[in-house]
Scaffold this active site. Structure first.
Site, PDB file in Angstrom:
ATOM      1  N   ASP A 169       0.806  -1.231   0.000  1.00  0.00           N
ATOM      2  CA  ASP A 169       0.000   0.000   0.000  1.00  0.00           C
ATOM      3  C   ASP A 169       0.833   1.271   0.000  1.00  0.00           C
ATOM      4  OD1 ASP A 169      -2.213  -1.698   0.145  1.00  0.00           O
ATOM      5  OD2 ASP A 169      -2.170  -1.691   2.332  1.00  0.00           O
ATOM      6  N   LYS A 178       1.835   2.037  -5.130  1.00  0.00           N
ATOM      7  CA  LYS A 178       2.368   1.439  -6.370  1.00  0.00           C
ATOM      8  C   LYS A 178       1.429   1.700  -7.543  1.00  0.00           C
ATOM      9  CE  LYS A 178       2.348  -2.532  -4.299  1.00  0.00           C
ATOM     10  NZ  LYS A 178       2.035  -2.101  -2.945  1.00  0.00           N
ATOM     11  N   GLY A 209      -4.594  -4.331  -3.736  1.00  0.00           N
ATOM     12  CA  GLY A 209      -5.592  -3.308  -4.051  1.00  0.00           C
ATOM     13  C   GLY A 209      -4.808  -2.092  -4.484  1.00  0.00           C
ATOM     14  N   HIS A 210      -4.806  -1.807  -5.771  1.00  0.00           N
ATOM     15  CA  HIS A 210      -3.998  -0.714  -6.309  1.00  0.00           C
ATOM     16  C   HIS A 210      -4.916   0.407  -6.766  1.00  0.00           C
ATOM     17  CE1 HIS A 210      -0.429  -3.657  -7.169  1.00  0.00           C
ATOM     18  NE2 HIS A 210      -0.774  -3.584  -5.896  1.00  0.00           N
ATOM     19  N   GLN A 253       1.991  -6.051  -3.158  1.00  0.00           N
ATOM     20  CA  GLN A 253       2.468  -6.120  -1.768  1.00  0.00           C
ATOM     21  C   GLN A 253       3.767  -5.313  -1.617  1.00  0.00           C
ATOM     22  OE1 GLN A 253       1.479  -9.619  -3.174  1.00  0.00           O
ATOM     23  NE2 GLN A 253      -0.461  -8.673  -2.735  1.00  0.00           N
TER      24      GLN A 253
HETATM   25  P1  GDP Z   1      -0.777   0.271  -3.544  1.00  0.00           P
HETATM   26  O1  GDP Z   1      -1.348  -1.015  -3.039  1.00  0.00           O
HETATM   27  O2  GDP Z   1       0.684   0.370  -3.298  1.00  0.00           O
HETATM   28  O3  GDP Z   1      -1.136   0.543  -4.972  1.00  0.00           O
HETATM   29  O4  GDP Z   1      -1.441   1.437  -2.669  1.00  0.00           O
HETATM   30  P2  GDP Z   1      -3.001   1.566  -2.276  1.00  0.00           P
HETATM   31  O5  GDP Z   1      -3.750   1.991  -3.476  1.00  0.00           O
HETATM   32  O6  GDP Z   1      -3.470   0.349  -1.559  1.00  0.00           O
HETATM   33  O7  GDP Z   1      -2.923   2.691  -1.174  1.00  0.00           O
HETATM   34  C1  GDP Z   1      -2.419   3.958  -1.430  1.00  0.00           C
HETATM   35  C2  GDP Z   1      -3.511   4.983  -1.115  1.00  0.00           C
HETATM   36  O8  GDP Z   1      -2.955   6.267  -1.043  1.00  0.00           O
HETATM   37  C3  GDP Z   1      -4.582   5.073  -2.182  1.00  0.00           C
HETATM   38  O9  GDP Z   1      -5.782   5.461  -1.582  1.00  0.00           O
HETATM   39  C4  GDP Z   1      -4.064   6.177  -3.100  1.00  0.00           C
HETATM   40  O10 GDP Z   1      -5.092   6.842  -3.826  1.00  0.00           O
HETATM   41  C5  GDP Z   1      -3.457   7.115  -2.081  1.00  0.00           C
HETATM   42  N1  GDP Z   1      -2.293   7.886  -2.528  1.00  0.00           N
HETATM   43  C6  GDP Z   1      -1.285   7.517  -3.361  1.00  0.00           C
HETATM   44  N2  GDP Z   1      -0.337   8.468  -3.401  1.00  0.00           N
HETATM   45  C7  GDP Z   1      -0.757   9.467  -2.578  1.00  0.00           C
HETATM   46  C8  GDP Z   1      -0.192  10.705  -2.151  1.00  0.00           C
HETATM   47  O11 GDP Z   1       0.900  11.091  -2.542  1.00  0.00           O
HETATM   48  N3  GDP Z   1      -0.918  11.439  -1.260  1.00  0.00           N
HETATM   49  C9  GDP Z   1      -2.126  11.034  -0.785  1.00  0.00           C
HETATM   50  N4  GDP Z   1      -2.739  11.801   0.094  1.00  0.00           N
HETATM   51  N5  GDP Z   1      -2.676   9.878  -1.160  1.00  0.00           N
HETATM   52  C10 GDP Z   1      -2.000   9.093  -2.024  1.00  0.00           C
HETATM   53  P1  IMO Z   2      -0.927  -4.231  -2.199  1.00  0.00           P
HETATM   54  O1  IMO Z   2      -0.480  -4.811  -3.515  1.00  0.00           O
HETATM   55  C1  IMO Z   2      -0.958  -4.602   2.136  1.00  0.00           C
HETATM   56  C2  IMO Z   2      -0.989  -8.666   3.776  1.00  0.00           C
HETATM   57  C3  IMO Z   2      -2.232  -9.094   4.527  1.00  0.00           C
HETATM   58  C4  IMO Z   2      -1.608 -10.039   5.546  1.00  0.00           C
HETATM   59  C5  IMO Z   2      -0.516 -10.725   4.735  1.00  0.00           C
HETATM   60  C6  IMO Z   2      -0.908 -12.084   4.178  1.00  0.00           C
HETATM   61  O2  IMO Z   2      -2.221  -3.530  -2.271  1.00  0.00           O
HETATM   62  O3  IMO Z   2       0.155  -3.444  -1.572  1.00  0.00           O
HETATM   63  P2  IMO Z   2      -2.476 -12.805   2.152  1.00  0.00           P
HETATM   64  O4  IMO Z   2      -3.939 -12.577   1.908  1.00  0.00           O
HETATM   65  O5  IMO Z   2      -1.601 -12.259   1.078  1.00  0.00           O
HETATM   66  O6  IMO Z   2      -2.149 -14.224   2.466  1.00  0.00           O
HETATM   67  O7  IMO Z   2      -2.162 -11.976   3.501  1.00  0.00           O
HETATM   68  O8  IMO Z   2      -0.201  -9.844   3.669  1.00  0.00           O
HETATM   69  N1  IMO Z   2      -1.225  -8.164   2.405  1.00  0.00           N
HETATM   70  C7  IMO Z   2      -1.165  -6.881   2.052  1.00  0.00           C
HETATM   71  N2  IMO Z   2      -0.980  -5.762   2.801  1.00  0.00           N
HETATM   72  N3  IMO Z   2      -1.076  -4.495   0.800  1.00  0.00           N
HETATM   73  C8  IMO Z   2      -1.234  -5.595   0.032  1.00  0.00           C
HETATM   74  O9  IMO Z   2      -1.221  -5.546  -1.312  1.00  0.00           O
HETATM   75  C9  IMO Z   2      -1.331  -6.856   0.662  1.00  0.00           C
HETATM   76  N4  IMO Z   2      -1.504  -8.114   0.221  1.00  0.00           N
HETATM   77  C10 IMO Z   2      -1.424  -8.908   1.288  1.00  0.00           C
HETATM   78  O10 IMO Z   2      -2.865  -7.999   5.139  1.00  0.00           O
HETATM   79  O11 IMO Z   2      -0.987  -9.299   6.563  1.00  0.00           O
HETATM   80 MG    MG Z   3      -2.893  -1.667  -1.802  1.00  0.00          MG
END
Ligand code: GDP
Ligand code: IMO
Ligand code: MG
Length: 433
Positions: free
Chosen positions: A13, A16, A40-41, A225
């Site tokens: 998270d 990416k 979840g991207h 991840q």
């Molecule tokens: P990922 O799994 O690495 O793709 O990241 P996620 O999408 O799960 O979580 C990142 C969250 O931060 C999402 O809600 C994005 O929309 C938000 N986000 C990404 N970059 C920024 C930033 O620079 N500032 C803020 N405030 N939010 C951001």
């Molecule tokens: P993105 O790509 C954050 C965490 C779960 C748990 C551990 C194992 O959005 O960054 P699993 O279901 O993979 O067997 O769970 O890994 N986890 C993540 N945490 N971002 C993710 O993906 C994750 N995918 C798995 O919360 O701790």
């Molecule tokens: Mg994510």
């Protein structure tokens, strides 16, 4: 520099999705190489949010090839749903191709059921998985009993494999977990329908990517991840079930390692973690709550609150090493606006006096006894969301990112100051040499 890998340097998270969407503009092929719909991207384009779980984050761009590589575990229900959602929202460009590897393994209903049943049964030692069946699906791949996309498309093979798998999985479900068994006919009918829908997308993606490379096209590999959720290099057993490090971009797409020219490590300006496991810089105080609220730190897949803490350079340094990171992208810097004093963890100290500055101790007991060693920096109060160049940042924000760059020892490629594509300071395109 032709081909670029984007990976997370923390526990996922990091942002990416946003960075891959941005870099996709300069790429021709965008390929996911591991994980599944535990990911979840999030992409925010023209104020519209899209959350992708299995489809690569290049999908919103015209004229790209988006590849779900062989290293991904595919839940066909999720893939079908995601395709339908994108099409219904007119977000799937007609001239962009989506392809999934014929040798990618499937997530089956028994994988989800076993994942949930195991987590429910554990007391005290839960991993806090996403419950999507990721671990059990990878287990079957390694056990050589898994069902692949090419098997789904062959009725006879699929029937045979499903029958053999259900015999074993129903035994576990009923005898070990005391749950109801799965019905073979129901699973078969459900998956037959997916086979029809997914058939046009299934291909030998290694060949496709290789052909594009030979034409001089640029490949962007999208990790899921983060390095510390890697099954080898992460905080085991509180990890996911795949290799999340950059090296797997090669194996997870069927492309040789020399094809990779740059590795961008995404580093959130602070640290978050969803699920269980050690977290040395975790803040269980007002500042942690503030970061959680301002950063809207809720899981994009499960909606769970993310645990928040100070930036931890021990994590980042280990990630730089194990993934060969050539540049770092700092995200969510804007979330720290208004915090008077900021801390960066530069080492862990154990009660016996050992110090860890570049590597997380492997022994979880030792790790749990460690205390963070911090450097403190002054914060800033100015709104930074519209900064377009490093020079637009207030002095203390600049100092903060420069300190990270110095501690990391690799150049900064980008600073993200908001969720939108436009809220980005780009220092260097990883595709330019
Ligand atoms: P990922 O799994 O690495 O793709 O990241 P996620 O999408 O799960 O979580 C990142 C969250 O931060 C999402 O809600 C994005 O929309 C938000 N986000 C990404 N970059 C920024 C930033 O620079 N500032 C803020 N405030 N939010 C951001
Ligand atoms: P993105 O790509 C954050 C965490 C779960 C748990 C551990 C194992 O959005 O960054 P699993 O279901 O993979 O067997 O769970 O890994 N986890 C993540 N945490 N971002 C993710 O993906 C994750 N995918 C798995 O919360 O701790
Ligand atoms: Mg994510």
């Amino acid at each position: 520099m032709a081909n670029v890998v984007v990976i997370g340097t923390q526990w996922g998270d990091e942002g990416k999705g946003k960075v891959v969407d941005l870099y996709a503009e300069d790429a021709d092929v965008i390929a996911r190489f591991q994980g599944g719909n535990n990911a979840g991207h999030t992409l925010v384009v023209k104020g519209v949010q899209t959350i992708l779980h299995v489809i690569p984050s290049g999908i919103l761009h015209d004229h790209k090839i988006c590849v779900i590589g062989n290293g991904v575990v595919v839940d066909p229900a999720v893939m079908v749903q995601e395709i339908d959602d994108l099409r219904n929202r007119s977000l799937f460009p007609a001239d962009t191709k989506l392809l999934a590897s014929e040798i990618a393994h499937l997530i089956m209903p028994y994988h989800r059921r076993l994942d949930l049943a195991r987590e429910a049964r554990k007391t005290g030692k839960k991993i806090g998985t996403t419950g999507r069946g990721i671990g059990p699906a990878y287990e079957d791949k390694v056990a050589r009993t898994g069902i692949r996309l090419c098997d789904l498309l062959d009725d006879e093979i699929f029937r045979e494999k499903l029958k053999a798998n259900l015999e074993e999985k129903n035994f576990y479900l009923t005898k070990l977990f005391g749950e109801a068994p799965l019905d073979e006919r129901e699973v078969y009918d459900e998956y037959r329908a997916y086979a029809e829908k997914l058939k046009p997308y299934v291909a030998n993606t290694s060949l496709v990517v290789e052909r594009e490379m030979r034409k001089g096209k640029k490949i962007l590999f999208e990790g899921a991840q983060g390095c510390h959720l890697d099954v080898d290099h992460g905080t085991f057993p509180y990890v996911t079930s795949s290799n999340t490090v950059a090296g797997n971009a090669s194996c997870g797409t069927g492309i040789g390692p020399l094809a990779i020219g740059a590795v961008v490590g995404i580093c959130k300006a602070y640290t978050t973690r969803v699920g269980q496991g050690p977290f040395i810089t975790e803040l269980t105080c007002e500042i942690g709550d503030r970061i959680q609220k301002v950063g809207q730190e809720f899981g994009a897949t499960t909606g769970r609150k993310r645990r928040c803490g100070w930036l931890d350079m021990v994590l980042i340094k280990q990630s730089i090493r194990v993934s060969g990171i050539t540049g770092i992208a700092i995200t969510k810097l804007d979330v720290l606006t208004g915090i008077e004093k900021l801390k960066i963890c530069v080492g862990y100290k154990s009660p016996s006096g050992d110090e860890f500055t570049e590597s997380v101790p492997a022994n979880l007991r030792v790790l749990s006894e460690c205390r963070p060693v911090y450097q403190e920096l002054d914060g800033w109060t100015e709104d930074i969301q519209h900064a377009k160049q490093i020079g637009d940042l207030p002095k203390n924000a600049r100092r903060y990112v420069e300190r990270i760059e110095t501690l990391a020892g690799v150049p900064l490629t980008l600073v993200s100051v908001g969720a939108g594509r436009e809220n980005t300071i780009i220092l260097k395109s990883p595709f330019s040499d």
